[in-house]
Write a protein that holds these residues in place. Structure first.
Motif, PDB file in Angstrom:
ATOM      1  N   ILE A  31       0.444  10.249  -4.050  1.00  0.00           N
ATOM      2  CA  ILE A  31       0.852  11.529  -3.464  1.00  0.00           C
ATOM      3  C   ILE A  31       1.724  12.306  -4.456  1.00  0.00           C
ATOM      4  CG2 ILE A  31       2.282  12.564  -1.639  1.00  0.00           C
ATOM      5  CD1 ILE A  31       1.207  10.157   0.150  1.00  0.00           C
TER       6      ILE A  31
ATOM      7  N   TRP B 212       0.824  -1.205   0.000  1.00  0.00           N
ATOM      8  CA  TRP B 212       0.000   0.000   0.000  1.00  0.00           C
ATOM      9  C   TRP B 212       0.858   1.254   0.000  1.00  0.00           C
ATOM     10  CZ3 TRP B 212       0.331   3.788   3.679  1.00  0.00           C
ATOM     11  CH2 TRP B 212       1.029   3.465   4.840  1.00  0.00           C
ATOM     12  N   MET B 213       2.059   1.154   0.632  1.00  0.00           N
ATOM     13  CA  MET B 213       2.869   2.362   0.774  1.00  0.00           C
ATOM     14  C   MET B 213       3.335   2.903  -0.570  1.00  0.00           C
ATOM     15  SD  MET B 213       5.451   2.572   3.955  1.00  0.00           S
ATOM     16  CE  MET B 213       6.126   4.212   3.844  1.00  0.00           C
TER      17      MET B 213
ATOM     18  N   ASP C  15      -7.201  20.703  -1.489  1.00  0.00           N
ATOM     19  CA  ASP C  15      -6.259  21.017  -0.413  1.00  0.00           C
ATOM     20  C   ASP C  15      -5.661  19.752   0.202  1.00  0.00           C
ATOM     21  OD1 ASP C  15      -8.696  20.319   0.678  1.00  0.00           O
ATOM     22  OD2 ASP C  15      -8.758  21.932   2.141  1.00  0.00           O
ATOM     23  N   ALA C  16      -6.181  18.580  -0.142  1.00  0.00           N
ATOM     24  CA  ALA C  16      -5.618  17.328   0.381  1.00  0.00           C
ATOM     25  C   ALA C  16      -4.899  16.608  -0.756  1.00  0.00           C
ATOM     26  CB  ALA C  16      -6.711  16.445   0.955  1.00  0.00           C
ATOM     27  N   VAL C  17      -3.687  16.159  -0.503  1.00  0.00           N
ATOM     28  CA  VAL C  17      -2.848  15.679  -1.605  1.00  0.00           C
ATOM     29  C   VAL C  17      -3.266  14.295  -2.123  1.00  0.00           C
ATOM     30  CG1 VAL C  17      -0.980  14.671  -0.219  1.00  0.00           C
ATOM     31  CG2 VAL C  17      -0.456  15.699  -2.437  1.00  0.00           C
ATOM     32  N   ILE C  18      -3.816  13.446  -1.245  1.00  0.00           N
ATOM     33  CA  ILE C  18      -4.284  12.134  -1.730  1.00  0.00           C
ATOM     34  C   ILE C  18      -5.505  12.332  -2.622  1.00  0.00           C
ATOM     35  CG2 ILE C  18      -5.279   9.904  -1.025  1.00  0.00           C
ATOM     36  CD1 ILE C  18      -3.376  10.025   1.429  1.00  0.00           C
ATOM     37  N   THR C  19      -6.380  13.218  -2.196  1.00  0.00           N
ATOM     38  CA  THR C  19      -7.528  13.576  -3.040  1.00  0.00           C
ATOM     39  C   THR C  19      -7.023  14.096  -4.395  1.00  0.00           C
ATOM     40  OG1 THR C  19      -8.743  14.172  -1.048  1.00  0.00           O
ATOM     41  CG2 THR C  19      -9.636  14.973  -3.120  1.00  0.00           C
TER      42      THR C  19
ATOM     43  N   GLU D  61     -12.425   2.977  -1.835  1.00  0.00           N
ATOM     44  CA  GLU D  61     -12.843   3.524  -0.547  1.00  0.00           C
ATOM     45  C   GLU D  61     -12.852   5.057  -0.564  1.00  0.00           C
ATOM     46  OE1 GLU D  61      -9.673   1.289   0.339  1.00  0.00           O
ATOM     47  OE2 GLU D  61      -8.577   2.707   1.606  1.00  0.00           O
ATOM     48  N   HIS D  62     -12.028   5.621  -1.424  1.00  0.00           N
ATOM     49  CA  HIS D  62     -11.976   7.088  -1.487  1.00  0.00           C
ATOM     50  C   HIS D  62     -13.205   7.683  -2.168  1.00  0.00           C
ATOM     51  CE1 HIS D  62      -8.045   7.583   0.240  1.00  0.00           C
ATOM     52  NE2 HIS D  62      -7.714   6.470  -0.372  1.00  0.00           N
TER      53      HIS D  62
ATOM     54  N   TYR E 283       0.435   4.478  -2.394  1.00  0.00           N
ATOM     55  CA  TYR E 283       0.092   5.812  -1.910  1.00  0.00           C
ATOM     56  C   TYR E 283       1.192   6.833  -2.209  1.00  0.00           C
ATOM     57  CZ  TYR E 283      -4.416   4.976   0.170  1.00  0.00           C
ATOM     58  OH  TYR E 283      -5.749   4.727   0.336  1.00  0.00           O
ATOM     59  N   GLU E 284       2.438   6.374  -2.144  1.00  0.00           N
ATOM     60  CA  GLU E 284       3.522   7.302  -2.487  1.00  0.00           C
ATOM     61  C   GLU E 284       3.346   7.807  -3.920  1.00  0.00           C
ATOM     62  OE1 GLU E 284       6.890   4.947  -1.395  1.00  0.00           O
ATOM     63  OE2 GLU E 284       7.139   6.013   0.528  1.00  0.00           O
TER      64      GLU E 284
ATOM     65  N   ASN F 228     -14.723  13.493   1.046  1.00  0.00           N
ATOM     66  CA  ASN F 228     -13.540  14.200   0.552  1.00  0.00           C
ATOM     67  C   ASN F 228     -13.824  14.930  -0.751  1.00  0.00           C
ATOM     68  OD1 ASN F 228     -13.873  12.116  -1.156  1.00  0.00           O
ATOM     69  ND2 ASN F 228     -11.952  11.103  -0.735  1.00  0.00           N
TER      70      ASN F 228
ATOM     71  N   ARG G   5     -16.372   9.094   3.241  1.00  0.00           N
ATOM     72  CA  ARG G   5     -15.061   9.728   3.403  1.00  0.00           C
ATOM     73  C   ARG G   5     -15.172  11.242   3.277  1.00  0.00           C
ATOM     74  NH1 ARG G   5      -9.981   6.382   3.825  1.00  0.00           N
ATOM     75  NH2 ARG G   5     -11.047   4.494   4.408  1.00  0.00           N
TER      76      ARG G   5
ATOM     77  N   LYS H  17       1.013  15.909  -6.033  1.00  0.00           N
ATOM     78  CA  LYS H  17       1.893  17.072  -5.941  1.00  0.00           C
ATOM     79  C   LYS H  17       2.136  17.699  -7.309  1.00  0.00           C
ATOM     80  CE  LYS H  17       4.261  15.770  -1.681  1.00  0.00           C
ATOM     81  NZ  LYS H  17       5.394  15.065  -1.090  1.00  0.00           N
TER      82      LYS H  17
END
Lengths: 144, 423
Positions: free
Chosen positions: A31, A23-24, A76-80, A114-115, A27-28, A122, A120, A35
């Motif tokens: 992210i 998962w890491m 304003d949220a980077v995962i979003t 899930e997002h 997500y990296e 978001n 959530r 960015k």
């Protein structure tokens, strides 16, 4: 160069995500995409273009160019933002009719469903509705 | 005896003065869960606490062996259900040291308790030109009902301010209260900041000016002993589910003299003594405020939750949770870019924070991947975070009797990992 279909881009993303074994790293990557999402023009980062999720906010604009719809967005949220970047990669640059027919199944397949859960809060679920609404407007159909 | 039954019979009596967190964890089945293949680290007890076997079994037993409607039953089962339902009321009376069971009203939860008081007592005493005082740190449930009441009545709502540290600024309270002040309602422990407010002192000040006081004790009952006689509060409300009990059951305490003068909140069965075509005659307290078939099962299953808290003892609970909080605070302060929101010297087991460059939503998402349940966002205190602190939310870790130092350590490690990914 032959342009990719919407489905081809979805498959490409599914392929990319299949390379991640945890998962890491997934997500990296998201992210990182977040960015680098092209930032929406400051004049559009206003209440008018804001989609309110309870926790993170999303701004979205769309314009029509040569029969194709181009989206820009920001959060304003980077995962979003990362997930928005994926949605834009799939939907932007296609005809409104194609966008309206997109089922966006890739989100589920890369394990990001899930997002899109309304719980959530978001703004993503609302954002997809807005993206499709823009497509409806430009396709000359009535908005719900 | 099955393992479950063994786990249900709680702590070893001989062990009463020692606090063994592992023994306590064994009482809560959900803590064995895994999330995303990682052991669940549940740090959201301020939203709702987990339930011990004794509560879960009491719910099962109620439906298996006791279910029937309460009051006025002429058959055995109905009498037994009524007795169990009323036993919890008596248990709650002792638990908060109220004088009479008639002052203990079953409600759905804290929100329901505040709405009841605002809609009945508030409706009767607040008129055009009057004012109601609350604080800037209220949960929406103790803010919106008063805002709406004041709007309906053309009355003013005033807010006791909160300082940077997270304490109420009480210097101006004497001046804020005037002859048109009809009510003061405030939170005992802030769900966002953790601040334990000096409610006894505030109640004294308000009473010296003849203003009745309501206490939102949702976040204090899990951590602090409540004594309504000693506090001398006029109303106090809390939720069962935040103190290891079932959801959907809460308590409103009110002084009898106020409850007597208040009109009923809802109308229907149970709350009447007789009805004629010309109109009803209302039942006595507390039934006047309990229209319809009540939440019998959850009321019955609330009793073992209170018994658990009593058995562990508030001293042990406070010692344990305070050690978790001070350890967490110390470790968190070492993280780059962190800002702890709520730094009162008098704080309960709640830890809100933001990290520069990391949105709370992103932080919460990554912590979830690591098995940690924290809450992110405004925690239903939007004006406090947006207008006082200028924040888009916080990440909040909150502790209960079952949390461990190891879990806090793991939280710190995971916050650092998430920060490295995000910033």
């Amino acid at each position: 160069m032959q342009e990719k279909t919407l489905r081809e881009t979805e498959d490409e993303i599914i392929d990319e995500f299949s390379l991640f074994d945890d998962w890491m790293s997934k997500y990296e990557y998201i992210i990182e995409l977040g960015k680098h999402l092209p930032i929406i023009d400051a004049e559009h980062k206003t209440e008018e273009f804001k989609i309110k999720g309870c926790q993170s906010q999303v701004w979205l604009t769309a314009e029509m160019k040569d029969g194709k719809l181009l989206y820009k967005a920001e959060s304003d949220a980077v995962i979003t933002k990362g997930i928005i970047a994926l949605l834009i990669r799939v939907l932007s640059g296609h005809k409104p009719e194609e966008i309206l027919n997109a089922d966006l199944g890739f989100i589920d397949k890369i394990g990001m469903h899930e997002h899109l859960s309304p719980n959530r809060s978001n703004g993503l679920t609302a954002m997809i509705n807005y993206m499709k609404n823009y497509a409806k407007i430009y396709a000359g159909q009535s908005v719900q | 005896m099955s393992t479950d039954d063994k786990r249900e019979t709680i702590l070893d009596e001989s062990n009463k003065n020692s606090f063994d967190v592992n023994e306590i964890r064994n009482l809560f089945p959900i803590l064995d869960l895994h999330v995303h293949d990682k052991p669940l680290v549940y740090l959201d007890s301020a939203a709702t606490t987990q339930k011990p076997f004794s509560v879960i079994r009491a719910l099962e037993r109620y439906y298996e062996q006791l279910n029937s409607n309460v009051h006025r039953a002429i058959y055995t089962l109905g009498e037994e259900a009524t007795a169990a339902f009323e036993e919890t009321r008596e248990k709650v009376r002792q638990f908060i040291n109220a004088e009479k069971t008639s002052e203990i009203i079953y409600v759905k939860g804290t929100t329901d308790g505040v709405n009841l008081v605002a809609s009945t007592f508030g409706e009767s005493v607040v008129n055009s030109g009057d004012n109601v005082i609350i604080t800037q740190m209220e949960h929406h449930s103790n803010m919106v009902p008063w805002q709406m009441l004041c709007k309906r009545k053309n009355a003013e709502i005033k807010y006791i301010p909160v300082d940077e540290k997270g304490d109420l600024v009480l210097d101006g309270l004497e001046d804020m209260i005037n002859e048109r002040t009809r009510m003061l309602s405030l939170v005992h422990v802030s769900n966002t900041l953790g601040t334990i407010n000096p409610i006894k002192k505030i109640i004294e000040i308000a009473h010296s000016r003849g203003v009745p006081v309501m206490i939102d004790a949702a976040q204090s009952v899990p951590h602090l002993k409540i004594d309504v006689v000693d506090l001398d509060c006029d109303f106090l409300t809390f939720s069962g589910h935040k103190v290891y009990g079932p959801t959907g059951i809460g308590i409103l305490y009110g002084k009898e003299k106020f409850l007597e003068m208040m009109p009923p909140y809802q109308f229907g069965g149970e709350m009447i003594i007789e009805v004629k075509f010309s109109g009803p005659k209302f039942n006595e307290l507390p039934y006047k405020f309990e229209a319809g078939t009540p939440n019998i099962a959850d009321a019955v299953a609330f009793k073992p939750a209170i018994e658990l808290v009593e058995q562990i003892g508030y001293k042990n609970i406070a010692d344990h949770e305070n050690s978790l909080l001070s350890f967490a605070t110390e470790m968190m302060e070492g993280i780059d870019g962190i800002r702890i929101i709520g730094n009162s010297d008098n704080k309960a087991a709640v830890m809100s924070f933001v990290i520069e460059g990391a949105h709370p939503y992103d932080m919460g998402t990554l912590l979830d991947q690591m098995g940690i349940a924290v809450r992110t966002g405004f925690h239903c205190t939007q004006p406090l975070l947006e207008e006082v602190y200028g924040l888009p939310g916080t990440v909040r870790a909150s502790f209960g009797i079952y949390n461990t130092i190891d879990e806090v350590n793991y939280l710190i490690d995971c916050v650092k990992r998430a920060r490295n990914m995000l910033v």
